[in-house]
Design a protein around this motif. Structure first.
Motif, mmCIF file in Angstrom:
data_model
loop_
_atom_site.group_PDB
_atom_site.id
_atom_site.type_symbol
_atom_site.label_atom_id
_atom_site.label_comp_id
_atom_site.label_asym_id
_atom_site.label_seq_id
_atom_site.Cartn_x
_atom_site.Cartn_y
_atom_site.Cartn_z
ATOM 1 N N VAL A 502 0.848 -1.188 0.000
ATOM 2 C CA VAL A 502 0.000 0.000 0.000
ATOM 3 C C VAL A 502 0.882 1.236 0.000
ATOM 4 C CG1 VAL A 502 -1.772 1.278 1.266
ATOM 5 C CG2 VAL A 502 -1.829 -1.220 1.200
ATOM 6 N N ALA A 503 0.557 2.202 -0.841
ATOM 7 C CA ALA A 503 1.340 3.432 -0.933
ATOM 8 C C ALA A 503 1.140 4.299 0.298
ATOM 9 C CB ALA A 503 0.948 4.206 -2.189
ATOM 10 N N GLY A 504 2.133 5.123 0.591
ATOM 11 C CA GLY A 504 2.028 6.078 1.677
ATOM 12 C C GLY A 504 1.339 7.346 1.230
ATOM 13 N N GLU A 505 1.203 8.279 2.167
ATOM 14 C CA GLU A 505 0.598 9.564 1.792
ATOM 15 C C GLU A 505 1.555 10.319 0.880
ATOM 16 O OE1 GLU A 505 -0.144 11.681 5.369
ATOM 17 O OE2 GLU A 505 1.915 11.569 6.099
ATOM 18 N N GLU A 506 0.996 11.224 0.092
ATOM 19 C CA GLU A 506 1.771 11.875 -0.978
ATOM 20 C C GLU A 506 3.050 12.529 -0.476
ATOM 21 O OE1 GLU A 506 1.045 15.884 -3.231
ATOM 22 O OE2 GLU A 506 -0.177 14.337 -4.213
ATOM 23 N N ASN A 507 2.956 13.280 0.618
ATOM 24 C CA ASN A 507 4.152 14.011 1.048
ATOM 25 C C ASN A 507 5.228 13.098 1.637
ATOM 26 O OD1 ASN A 507 3.157 13.450 3.600
ATOM 27 N ND2 ASN A 507 2.302 15.503 3.920
#
Length: 919
Positions: A502-507
């Motif tokens: 799962v990807a992390g938050e954008e920043n």
């Protein structure tokens, strides 16, 4: 799938009911030793598949067909007893047993689907670790720690500054990789961790099984099969099998509270404070030996720090070409010392809890329904490399003194196995389904995204992987009264696996200082549009270097890293053991396995044992094996900051079907294959028991994690290097690494176990001497493609060779001496850890670290029958590994002791106190 399993269980339940024996009698009794009734003693009916365990009062009850039977009574550390009885239909017969001190006589089930045998009679070497006894005496409180100090062929150590690997200890059996040993719980396959080790630690590139997720309060004993067993148990069992057997005691509440800390000359005061509270309670179910055993633990472990005071520049002026070291004036102006800027090098901080259940429900027809499993949560906190004030990786408006970023992990485990077993006519049947899942979520704190400059947050959700496994098994076995007994086992397995990232938050991953050029304005200036993957850097630090994107220390997983991949495997096995005579045993096993992503494999095993006399036997085995590449190794991809000899690089891990892999000629992964050979001797000489086994393992197409390849945009660069450079730039990386079937290896070794037990001065004395001498080497050339000609030392580097061959001790020797008399007990243990080597590609930085001996001691006293107090120490003499000699390995004096070699750690003396309550 679960609906079909439910239907199958119902059908099998009906079959069991139809096959019930009508003319049975009952055998009851109590098993004791010199101190009273024994809970958890084994009662096995000879020449049958029947048996059980005693309850909390040492009592057992068996329903057996009318006629003559032979019962074998056994318990870990005691000599077994054999009793002949006659069962009368619908009547009860009493058969008690009193066991005396002994050793190496425990009945084991691992490695054979025939009747349990004692350790000295198995055709392959099996260790039995009595965990429920050890946790009362040993300073260690986690499974990996216990095995590291008890089983010489097992190696594991806490890692440091290694991202998520700080929170899950990679483990080795016979010097092979963490993913080359299969872990079972109650004989059922345990799932792997979701994390793959890609940092500078032993087991680099491997996916292991996290045994520390199982609380020791739930464990009765651990069996370690030190022999290749893929033909019997499937993928991963190249080095052997570890079977964790859960507790089944009832009507007894056990509470164990251990607290301790490191009291060492290398720390200011105490550190590494540890508290573990564990509980076990069993509830009897019915009158036929059913139970529900519940176990749980709460664990807290504080971090340790063995970093030295920072050496080298902490603050420089710019531009870099004329930069001046202003460290002294910087420290004076801010009232700081170099000690204030040290890293955190040692064990990470961990807090968590686990709950486990083990249950059995007998049925009227003699069948059994069982269920076991658990849930757990741990939070880990580890630090990375320090970011200095003047670097482009720091923003002075946020961290005027620089910062020490931390990687936190939230680790979730859950598992459940349910099944039904019993007799189908003359066959013993076991139908089960086992589910397991590990989720590993990363977060980054005390950090920043430098490309956001002073607008950056300081905490980030970085995403993470989840691994799920579901295994359905049907096992059938039968004994035939031919020759001196023939045992046949057949079975089938269906396994489903899923790997999600799962990807992390954008920043957490974005580079806000990137842009792409879309044209030129009227003044000749470039027109730039913000683009996370653009080729143009727009934001620079005071050192003139482009500010990197993503969370410092651990950039989050990107959307293009996200994956949801699955596969299935179907297998069938045949396992035959024939007692050609009372002295000569021969076994043959074969297993066919088909993977949805790799195709089929067929493996076999031949074992034999010959008794030269009642107490002396020789044994040998030969087998082929395999390990399927994990889904993690096929689909894991990310970009992270790795420090190589103190220099940071943004390293991208790419899958084998990616464009960079195609450009470099890196093929798709295929299974590892193995050939195993072992031969040994077992003997009982009075009160001494001895086993000596030699072994050889050859592994083809071993999967490794490569070193970093880099492209180039220099004027004379090749088209391939230019394209690699551009592809890496799109991933915010300047180097690339891959998983690859790069090498062949050979492992040779000898294991020796000698035990002695006797009555002494009104008490019992026991001595155990166990040692392993082994070595793993790469054989043959590195299997690099023609496109990588001249780059074989990157495909499989010197550092990778040392991780493979010398980063764990080749020799370990354990001498344990224990004495129990009335209310007192004492344990003294010395462990010799052989030399290890610094894993680095830079030859001048390679260093061998000398062997060391670690001494443990524990003293116990039973205040009352229900209360016991113990005190003691691990590493009583405060021994440390040899220090790193070369400054290039110390990273500004932060790594006084090697972080790449796994010997015994560098926390120093650990003192503990423990109170045990049993009601």
């Amino acid at each position: 799938m679960l609906q079909n399993l439910s239907k199958n269980l119902t059908v099998l339940f009906l079959l069991f009911s139809m096959a019930a024996h009508a003319q049975n009698g009952t055998v009851k009794g109590t098993v004791r030793d010199a101190n009273g009734p024994l809970a958890g003693a084994t009662v096995q009916v000879e020449r049958s598949n029947r048996g059980g365990y005693t309850n909390a009062e040492g009592q057992y009850s068996l329903s057996l067909p009318a006629g003559k039977h032979v019962l074998n009574f056994s318990y870990i550390g005691l000599s077994p007893e054999r009793r002949e009885i006659t069962v009368v239909a619908n009547e009860t017969v009493s058969a008690d047993a009193t066991l005396i001190a002994g050793s190496l006589n425990e009945l084991v089930v691992l490695g054979s689907r025939a009747l349990p045998r004692t350790q000295t009679e198995t055709p392959v070497p099996v260790d039995v670790i009595d965990v429920k006894r050890i946790v009362g005496d040993a300073p260690q409180v986690y499974v990996n720690q216990i095995l590291n100090y008890i089983a010489p062929s097992f190696s594991s150590g806490t890692q440091t500054v290694a991202d998520g690997t700080d929170h899950i200890d990679p483990a080795s059996l016979r010097g092979l990789g963490p993913d080359q040993v299969l872990v079972l719980v109650n004989g059922k396959r345990r799932y792997n961790s979701a994390i793959v080790n890609v940092n500078g630690t032993f087991g680099r590139g491997a996916v292991g099984t996290d045994m520390n997720a199982i609380p020791t309060s739930a464990i009765d004993r651990i069996e370690i099969l030190r022999d290749g067993a893929a033909a019997q148990y499937g993928s991963d069992a190249i080095a052997g099998v570890i079977n964790i057997i859960l507790r089944s005691t009832v009507n007894r509440l056990s509470v164990n509270v251990t607290t301790g800390a490191n009291a060492t000359s290398k720390a200011d005061g105490l550190d590494g404070e540890t508290v573990q509270t564990s509980v076990n309670y069993g509830i009897p179910v019915g009158s036929k030996g059913g139970y529900v055993n519940l176990a749980g633990s709460y664990d807290y472990r504080n971090y340790t720090n063995r970093a030295g005071d920072w050496e080298g520049a902490l603050y420089r002026t710019y531009p870099p070409a004329a930069g001046v070291d202003k460290t002294d004036s910087f420290l004076t102006a801010n009232n700081k010392t170099r000690a204030d800027f040290k890293m955190r090098v040692g064990q990470s901080a961990i807090r968590g809890g686990q709950f486990f259940l083990n249950s059995l429900f007998p049925m009227e027809n003699g069948g059994e329904v069982y269920a076991f499993g658990g849930i757990g949560y741990r939070n880990g906190q580890a630090a990375g490399f320090r970011r200095l004030p003047h670097e482009s990786r720091n923003v002075l408006d946020i961290y005027p003194m620089g910062f020490l970023p931390e990687i936190h992990s939230d680790i979730y485990d859950k598992s459940l196995s349910v099944g039904i077993r019993g007799d189908l006519g003359e066959w013993k049947a076991d139908l089960s389904n086992t589910f397991g899942q590990n989720k590993f979520i990363f977060s980054v704190v005390e950090s920043l995204n430098a490309s956001l400059e002073k607008a950056s947050p300081t905490a980030f959700e970085a995403g993470g992987p989840t691994f799920t496994q579901n295994t359905s098994n049907l096992d059938l076995s039968r004994r035939f009264d031919v020759m001196d007994g023939l045992n046949l086992g057949v079975g089938a397995e269906y396994r489903f696996e899923r790997y999600q990232l799962v990807a992390g938050e954008e920043n957490s991953y974005a580079d806000y200082g990137r842009a792409r050029k879309i044209g030129v304005d009227g003044t000749g200036k470039d027109i730039l549009v913000p683009d996370f993957q653009g080729p143009v850097n727009t934001r620079f630090g005071p050192d003139g270097v482009a500010r990197p994107g993503g969370a410092q220390v651990f950039p989050g997983f990107r959307p293009e890293n996200a994956v949801n991949a699955a596969r299935s495997a179907v297998s069938a096995y045949l396992d035959v053991e024939a007692n050609l005579s009372s002295k000569f045993l021969i076994g043959i096993a074969g297993r066919f396995e088909n993977y949805s992503d790799f195709g089929s494999t067929l493996n076999g095993k031949l074992t034999t044992r010959y008794k030269l006399s009642d107490g002396i036997a020789i044994r040998a085995s030969a087998s082929t094996g395999f390990r399927a590449p994990s889904l993690h190794q096929r689909f894991y991809s990310t970009t992270s900051t790795l420090f190589v000899d103190g220099i940071p690089y943004e390293v991208g891990t790419f899958t084998n079907d990616s464009r960079p892999a195609q450009l470099l000629g890196i093929p798709k992964l295929k299974p590892e294959t193995a050939k195993n050979f072992s031969a040994g001797f077992t003997g009982r000489f009075g009160k001494f028991n001895v086993t000596l086994d030699g072994y050889f393992t050859h592994i083809e197409d071993r999967i490794v994690y490569t070193d970093q390849f880099s492209g180039s945009n220099a004027p004379g660069a090749s088209p391939v290097d230019r394209e690699i450079y551009e592809l890496l730039s799109l991933a915010n990386a300047n180097r690339a690494a891959f998983f690859a079937n790069a090498i062949n290896s050979e492992t040779k070794g000898v294991d020796l176990v000698v035990t002695y037990s006797t009555k002494l001065g009104g008490g019992t004395f026991r001595g155990d001497l166990a040692g392993t001498w082994s070595g793993t080497t790469r054989v043959g050339p590195v299997k690099a493609s023609p496109k990588l000609a001249g780059k074989e030392n990157i495909y499989f580097s010197e550092a990778s060779r040392i991780y493979l061959e010398r980063s764990v001790p080749r020799q370990k020797v354990n001498l344990s001496l224990s004495y129990n008399v009335r209310r007192f007990n004492v344990l003294v243990k010395n462990v010799y850890f052989g030399p290890v080597e610094e894993a680095t590609t830079t030859v001048i930085y390679q260093q061998e670290f000398d062997a060391k001996v670690i001494t443990d001691i524990a003293l116990g006293f039973k205040i009352t029958k229900e209360v016991k107090l113990s005190i003691g120490a691990n590493n009583l003499l405060d021994v440390y590994p040899e220090e790193v000699a070369l400054a290039g390995n110390k990273s500004n004096n932060q790594f006084i002791y090697s972080r790449r070699a796994t010997q015994f750690g560098f926390n120093g003396r650990f003192i503990f106190a423990r109170i045990e309550l049993s009601f």
